[in-house]
Design a protein around this motif. Structure first.
Motif, PDB file in Angstrom:
ATOM      1  N   ALA A  43       5.658  13.334   4.617  1.00 11.16           N
ATOM      2  CA  ALA A  43       5.876  12.080   5.328  1.00 11.16           C
ATOM      3  C   ALA A  43       5.069  10.973   4.669  1.00 11.16           C
ATOM      4  CB  ALA A  43       5.481  12.225   6.794  1.00 11.16           C
ATOM      5  N   THR A  44       5.766   9.959   4.221  1.00 10.40           N
ATOM      6  CA  THR A  44       5.101   8.788   3.646  1.00 10.40           C
ATOM      7  C   THR A  44       4.840   7.777   4.763  1.00 10.40           C
ATOM      8  OG1 THR A  44       6.163   9.097   1.514  1.00 10.40           O
ATOM      9  CG2 THR A  44       5.407   6.875   2.014  1.00 10.40           C
ATOM     10  N   ILE A  45       3.664   7.133   4.698  1.00 14.48           N
ATOM     11  CA  ILE A  45       3.409   6.010   5.613  1.00 14.48           C
ATOM     12  C   ILE A  45       3.891   4.757   4.885  1.00 14.48           C
ATOM     13  CG2 ILE A  45       1.652   4.709   6.868  1.00 14.48           C
ATOM     14  CD1 ILE A  45      -0.158   7.214   6.677  1.00 14.48           C
ATOM     15  N   GLU A  46       4.942   4.147   5.413  1.00 14.70           N
ATOM     16  CA  GLU A  46       5.517   2.963   4.767  1.00 14.70           C
ATOM     17  C   GLU A  46       5.198   1.711   5.568  1.00 14.70           C
ATOM     18  OE1 GLU A  46       9.883   3.623   3.817  1.00 14.70           O
ATOM     19  OE2 GLU A  46       9.342   5.420   4.940  1.00 14.70           O
ATOM     20  N   VAL A  47       4.676   0.721   4.885  1.00 14.23           N
ATOM     21  CA  VAL A  47       4.391  -0.562   5.523  1.00 14.23           C
ATOM     22  C   VAL A  47       5.157  -1.613   4.730  1.00 14.23           C
ATOM     23  CG1 VAL A  47       2.586  -2.257   5.983  1.00 14.23           C
ATOM     24  CG2 VAL A  47       2.122   0.176   6.315  1.00 14.23           C
ATOM     25  N   ALA A  48       6.030  -2.338   5.402  1.00 14.24           N
ATOM     26  CA  ALA A  48       6.905  -3.260   4.679  1.00 14.24           C
ATOM     27  C   ALA A  48       6.933  -4.643   5.317  1.00 14.24           C
ATOM     28  CB  ALA A  48       8.322  -2.690   4.622  1.00 14.24           C
ATOM     29  N   GLY A  49       6.336  -5.589   4.637  1.00 15.14           N
ATOM     30  CA  GLY A  49       6.455  -6.996   5.031  1.00 15.14           C
ATOM     31  C   GLY A  49       5.913  -7.338   6.407  1.00 15.14           C
ATOM     32  N   LEU A  50       4.800  -6.695   6.790  1.00 17.87           N
ATOM     33  CA  LEU A  50       4.259  -6.949   8.139  1.00 17.87           C
ATOM     34  C   LEU A  50       3.654  -8.350   8.230  1.00 17.87           C
ATOM     35  CD1 LEU A  50       2.429  -3.654   9.185  1.00 17.87           C
ATOM     36  CD2 LEU A  50       4.713  -4.435   9.819  1.00 17.87           C
ATOM     37  N   ARG A  51       4.032  -9.022   9.308  1.00 17.53           N
ATOM     38  CA  ARG A  51       3.420 -10.313   9.631  1.00 17.53           C
ATOM     39  C   ARG A  51       2.941 -10.284  11.064  1.00 17.53           C
ATOM     40  NH1 ARG A  51       4.434 -13.960   5.757  1.00 17.53           N
ATOM     41  NH2 ARG A  51       6.037 -13.291   4.285  1.00 17.53           N
ATOM     42  N   LYS A  52       1.775 -10.877  11.291  1.00 15.02           N
ATOM     43  CA  LYS A  52       1.253 -10.928  12.654  1.00 15.02           C
ATOM     44  C   LYS A  52       0.316 -12.120  12.797  1.00 15.02           C
ATOM     45  CE  LYS A  52       0.204  -9.114  16.801  1.00 15.02           C
ATOM     46  NZ  LYS A  52       1.215  -8.969  17.869  1.00 15.02           N
ATOM     47  N   ARG A  53       0.552 -12.878  13.833  1.00 17.75           N
ATOM     48  CA  ARG A  53      -0.349 -13.990  14.158  1.00 17.75           C
ATOM     49  C   ARG A  53      -0.965 -13.747  15.524  1.00 17.75           C
ATOM     50  NH1 ARG A  53       0.554 -18.706  11.201  1.00 17.75           N
ATOM     51  NH2 ARG A  53      -0.422 -19.969  12.797  1.00 17.75           N
ATOM     52  N   TYR A  54      -2.243 -14.067  15.659  1.00 14.99           N
ATOM     53  CA  TYR A  54      -2.896 -14.079  16.972  1.00 14.99           C
ATOM     54  C   TYR A  54      -3.294 -15.526  17.214  1.00 14.99           C
ATOM     55  CZ  TYR A  54      -3.312  -9.033  16.348  1.00 14.99           C
ATOM     56  OH  TYR A  54      -3.051  -7.703  16.136  1.00 14.99           O
ATOM     57  N   GLY A  55      -2.548 -16.199  18.061  1.00 17.56           N
ATOM     58  CA  GLY A  55      -2.814 -17.618  18.272  1.00 17.56           C
ATOM     59  C   GLY A  55      -2.608 -18.359  16.963  1.00 17.56           C
ATOM     60  N   GLY A  91      -7.343  -7.580   7.637  1.00 15.05           N
ATOM     61  CA  GLY A  91      -6.110  -7.123   8.285  1.00 15.05           C
ATOM     62  C   GLY A  91      -5.919  -5.611   8.268  1.00 15.05           C
ATOM     63  N   LYS A  92      -6.950  -4.867   7.884  1.00 11.29           N
ATOM     64  CA  LYS A  92      -6.807  -3.408   7.808  1.00 11.29           C
ATOM     65  C   LYS A  92      -6.550  -2.799   9.190  1.00 11.29           C
ATOM     66  CE  LYS A  92     -10.894  -2.636   6.014  1.00 11.29           C
ATOM     67  NZ  LYS A  92     -11.509  -3.967   5.956  1.00 11.29           N
ATOM     68  N   SER A  93      -7.398  -3.138  10.159  1.00 10.12           N
ATOM     69  CA  SER A  93      -7.242  -2.553  11.498  1.00 10.12           C
ATOM     70  C   SER A  93      -5.955  -3.007  12.161  1.00 10.12           C
ATOM     71  CB  SER A  93      -8.447  -2.911  12.381  1.00 10.12           C
ATOM     72  OG  SER A  93      -9.604  -2.317  11.852  1.00 10.12           O
ATOM     73  N   THR A  94      -5.601  -4.282  11.967  1.00  7.18           N
ATOM     74  CA  THR A  94      -4.356  -4.787  12.545  1.00  7.18           C
ATOM     75  C   THR A  94      -3.166  -4.000  11.990  1.00  7.18           C
ATOM     76  OG1 THR A  94      -5.322  -6.978  12.749  1.00  7.18           O
ATOM     77  CG2 THR A  94      -2.927  -6.838  12.852  1.00  7.18           C
ATOM     78  N   THR A  95      -3.180  -3.766  10.674  1.00  9.23           N
ATOM     79  CA  THR A  95      -2.095  -2.990  10.062  1.00  9.23           C
ATOM     80  C   THR A  95      -2.003  -1.615  10.706  1.00  9.23           C
ATOM     81  OG1 THR A  95      -2.453  -4.146   7.979  1.00  9.23           O
ATOM     82  CG2 THR A  95      -1.228  -2.082   7.873  1.00  9.23           C
ATOM     83  N   MET A  96      -3.146  -0.972  10.877  1.00  5.87           N
ATOM     84  CA  MET A  96      -3.143   0.376  11.444  1.00  5.87           C
ATOM     85  C   MET A  96      -2.661   0.366  12.895  1.00  5.87           C
ATOM     86  SD  MET A  96      -6.476   2.188   9.774  1.00  5.87           S
ATOM     87  CE  MET A  96      -6.343   2.895   8.126  1.00  5.87           C
ATOM     88  N   ARG A  97      -3.043  -0.655  13.640  1.00  7.56           N
ATOM     89  CA  ARG A  97      -2.569  -0.738  15.033  1.00  7.56           C
ATOM     90  C   ARG A  97      -1.058  -0.917  15.087  1.00  7.56           C
ATOM     91  NH1 ARG A  97      -7.328  -4.402  17.789  1.00  7.56           N
ATOM     92  NH2 ARG A  97      -8.921  -2.788  17.632  1.00  7.56           N
ATOM     93  N   ILE A  98      -0.526  -1.659  14.138  1.00  9.83           N
ATOM     94  CA  ILE A  98       0.932  -1.851  14.128  1.00  9.83           C
ATOM     95  C   ILE A  98       1.629  -0.561  13.699  1.00  9.83           C
ATOM     96  CG2 ILE A  98       2.820  -3.080  12.981  1.00  9.83           C
ATOM     97  CD1 ILE A  98       1.033  -5.580  13.056  1.00  9.83           C
ATOM     98  N   ILE A  99       1.037   0.150  12.723  1.00  2.98           N
ATOM     99  CA  ILE A  99       1.620   1.430  12.313  1.00  2.98           C
ATOM    100  C   ILE A  99       1.740   2.353  13.524  1.00  2.98           C
ATOM    101  CG2 ILE A  99       1.180   3.549  10.994  1.00  2.98           C
ATOM    102  CD1 ILE A  99      -0.105   1.762   8.814  1.00  2.98           C
ATOM    103  N   LEU A 100       0.719   2.337  14.396  1.00  5.53           N
ATOM    104  CA  LEU A 100       0.699   3.222  15.565  1.00  5.53           C
ATOM    105  C   LEU A 100       1.490   2.663  16.751  1.00  5.53           C
ATOM    106  CD1 LEU A 100      -3.032   4.371  15.583  1.00  5.53           C
ATOM    107  CD2 LEU A 100      -1.029   5.693  14.905  1.00  5.53           C
ATOM    108  N   GLY A 101       2.090   1.520  16.577  1.00  5.19           N
ATOM    109  CA  GLY A 101       2.873   0.955  17.677  1.00  5.19           C
ATOM    110  C   GLY A 101       2.015   0.398  18.804  1.00  5.19           C
ATOM    111  N   LEU A 102       0.707   0.207  18.550  1.00  5.89           N
ATOM    112  CA  LEU A 102      -0.153  -0.345  19.599  1.00  5.89           C
ATOM    113  C   LEU A 102       0.055  -1.847  19.693  1.00  5.89           C
ATOM    114  CD1 LEU A 102      -3.441   1.596  18.755  1.00  5.89           C
ATOM    115  CD2 LEU A 102      -1.755   2.130  20.522  1.00  5.89           C
ATOM    116  N   HIS A 103       0.180  -2.480  18.530  1.00  2.00           N
ATOM    117  CA  HIS A 103       0.493  -3.896  18.495  1.00  2.00           C
ATOM    118  C   HIS A 103       1.894  -4.047  17.901  1.00  2.00           C
ATOM    119  CE1 HIS A 103      -3.822  -5.729  18.679  1.00  2.00           C
ATOM    120  NE2 HIS A 103      -3.688  -4.691  19.467  1.00  2.00           N
ATOM    121  N   SER A 104       2.577  -5.093  18.329  1.00  2.00           N
ATOM    122  CA  SER A 104       3.904  -5.322  17.761  1.00  2.00           C
ATOM    123  C   SER A 104       3.780  -6.319  16.615  1.00  2.00           C
ATOM    124  CB  SER A 104       4.833  -5.861  18.845  1.00  2.00           C
ATOM    125  OG  SER A 104       4.291  -7.056  19.365  1.00  2.00           O
TER     126      SER A 104
END
Lengths: 221, 310
Positions: free
Chosen positions: B4-16, B43-56
């Motif tokens: 299983a590869t962990i794929e991260v593609a074009g993630l964008r996220k703004r907080y305020g 943005g390391k932790s934010t990326t990981m939270r999005i991978i886990l579906g915790l943040h959208s």
């Protein structure tokens, strides 16, 4: 859903907090009921007196319901929970079922003991009316627990949620006593969770739970 | 266990008004340890939270073995993660913490016993987790990440709070997991922690990838063609080398850094000029130096340069 239920049940039984709160619920419900019965006579509504401990017992039940959710927010455990069980509605449903069953069992026990105490001191409590009132009181406490869970999911903070729930439960009777306008008086009495009847309380609990589910599903944790 | 590869593609996220992720894209593939490095706030932790579906994510997607995390029925069987080792109920024992997690994945007590043994926490398993040291909590979190025997593992700053023995253990442990064809993604704000362990590094700053390359390539790129020359006569050596076309910078009292000239040619020039020298060493950058080369512009918060007045 089954694995979520088992997991949430393990969570509840593996911290001492929930057990203590349930014990306090029994002690305060039975204690207040006994104290009231000790000074009462048969000329009052004896069934109501015997079950009056609910007035005090609802407080630890509220704390139990709040902590089931907000305790996870303060420690960050909620992220571990949601990472393990991404179906957020399922998580909340599992929490609701676990505390509802817990409170139903413990409240029934506490109310049964209350009735036994009342009959020991010579009040006439027997038959169908006391059974119906007792069951109603148990359902009342379950609904208080669910209301507390819903509020906790909405506000995500233990102190704020406990304050909000206790305020919602205890303030309306005080306000009602102060309000002189008969229309407003009746409205307060009918809309308050504690005096409006089980239907009104169900609306409060259901409303907060639904609102909580919607927020929980859409918010970042 | 399938790959299983962990794929991260074009993630964008703004907080305020803060942009946390600005097109974050990389893969962590099976069989290697991928270091995920960047300064705090990159943005390391934010990326990981999005991978886990915790943040959208506002845009882009993350997938585990081709599937979004939130669509997995028992996600810990696909991706084991440790984000925050202190996310525990302090009164619950380590073993019971693992027990409810195992039950949520349809697993039993036997698996709890296995992983708690694996991370060396068996003796402390029945004690309340609130009394654990940070290093023990990291071990408990790693045990939790391994519960589902997942083909992909993701750890956020796992070396924090670990004693030297624990660090050595974890490095070997993560290498072994990659050796079992698992995809291992490890974040750190210290590149030096990853040296000798990561095969591949994804360097990030300000919410996007600055470099995505093998560790060997990254070091080679940063090393350039600098040669260190040790000599008792640095002034004469510098003059001779500059005259022959090299770029020379003093490295220390009796050492020179020489660019744009190969070691063999340097030796010839110095010998021809009769300048004594005792050592010629092609310089190899450490992973950390390579990292500073890359992230020089990407650090969001930095102390102002200190002016030293004599």
């Amino acid at each position: 859903m089954r694995s979520a239920l088992i997991a949430e049940w393990t969570k509840q039984r593996t911290t001492p907090g929930a057990g203590w709160l349930l014990l306090i619920t029994v002690a305060s419900t039975v204690g207040l009921g006994a104290a009231v019965c000790a000074v009462a006579t048969d000329q009052y509504d004896t069934v109501r007196l015997a079950l009056s401990g609910v007035y005090l017992g609802q407080a630890p039940v509220a704390v139990l319901g709040v902590l089931a959710a907000s305790g996870e927010y303060s420690s960050g455990l909620i992220r571990v929970t949601v990472a393990a069980m991404p179906g957020r509605s399922v998580v909340l449903a599992a929490k609701a079922v676990v505390i509802a069953v817990e409170v139903a069992v413990v409240a029934s026990l506490a109310l049964l003991v209350s009735v036994l105490v009342a009959s020991q001191v010579g009040l006439s409590v027997a038959g169908e009316p006391v059974l119906r009132a007792g069951a109603g009181s148990a359902v009342y406490l379950v609904l208080v627990a669910l209301l507390s869970l819903g509020v906790a999911v909405v506000v995500r903070d233990s102190a704020a949620a406990i304050g909000a729930v206790l305020g919602l439960l205890y303030l309306p009777p005080i306000l009602t006593a102060m309000v002189t306008d008969p229309g407003l008086h009746r409205l307060l009495e009918r809309a308050a969770p504690i005096s409006g009847g089980l239907g009104v309380l169900t609306a409060w609990s259901g409303g907060f739970l639904v609102f909580g589910v919607l927020l929980f599903r859409s918010r970042d944790v | 266990m399938s790959d299983a590869t962990i794929e991260v593609a074009g993630l964008r996220k703004r907080y305020g008004s803060t942009t946390a992720l600005d097109g974050m894209t990389f893969d962590a593939v099976p069989g290697r340890v991928t270091g995920f490095v960047g300064p705090n706030g990159a943005g390391k932790s934010t990326t990981m939270r999005i991978i886990l579906g915790l943040h959208s994510a506002d845009a882009g997607q993350a997938r585990i073995g081709g599937r979004p995390y939130r669509s997995l029925r028992y996600p810990l069987r696909s991706l084991g993660a440790l984000l925050d080792a202190s996310a525990l109920h302090p009164a619950r024992s380590g073993r019971n913490h693992l027990l409810w997690l195992a039950q949520s994945q349809g697993l039993g007590r036997r698996r709890v016993d296995e992983v708690i043994e694996l991370v060396g926490l068996a003796a402390a398993g029945r004690r309340a987790a609130g009394g654990y040291s940070l290093g023990m909590r990291q071990r408990l979190g790693i045990a939790a990440a391994l519960l589902g025997d997942p083909p992909a593992i993701m750890l956020d700053e796992p070396f924090n709070g670990m004693d030297p023995e624990g660090i050595v253990w974890l490095r070997g442990f993560l290498r072994a997991l990659a050796g079992e064809r698992r995809a291992v993604l490890v974040s750190s704000h210290l590149m030096s922690e990853l040296q000798g362990m990561a095969d591949h590094v994804v360097v990030v700053g300000r919410g996007r990838v600055i470099a995505d390359s093998s560790v060997a390539d990254l070091i080679a790129a940063a090393s350039g063609d600098r040669v260190l020359v040790r000599t008792g006569a640095p002034r004469e050596a510098a003059a001779a080398l500059v005259a022959a076309g090299a770029e020379v910078t003093p490295a220390s009292q009796n050492r020179l850094g020489v660019r744009a000239m190969a070691a063999e040619r340097i030796a010839e020039v110095l010998a021809a000029g009769g300048v004594p020298f005792s050592e010629l060493a092609p310089h190899r950058a450490t992973l950390e130096e390579a990292y500073f080369d890359l992230t020089g512009d990407a650090v969001e918060y930095r102390a102002a340069p200190t002016e030293v007045t004599p």
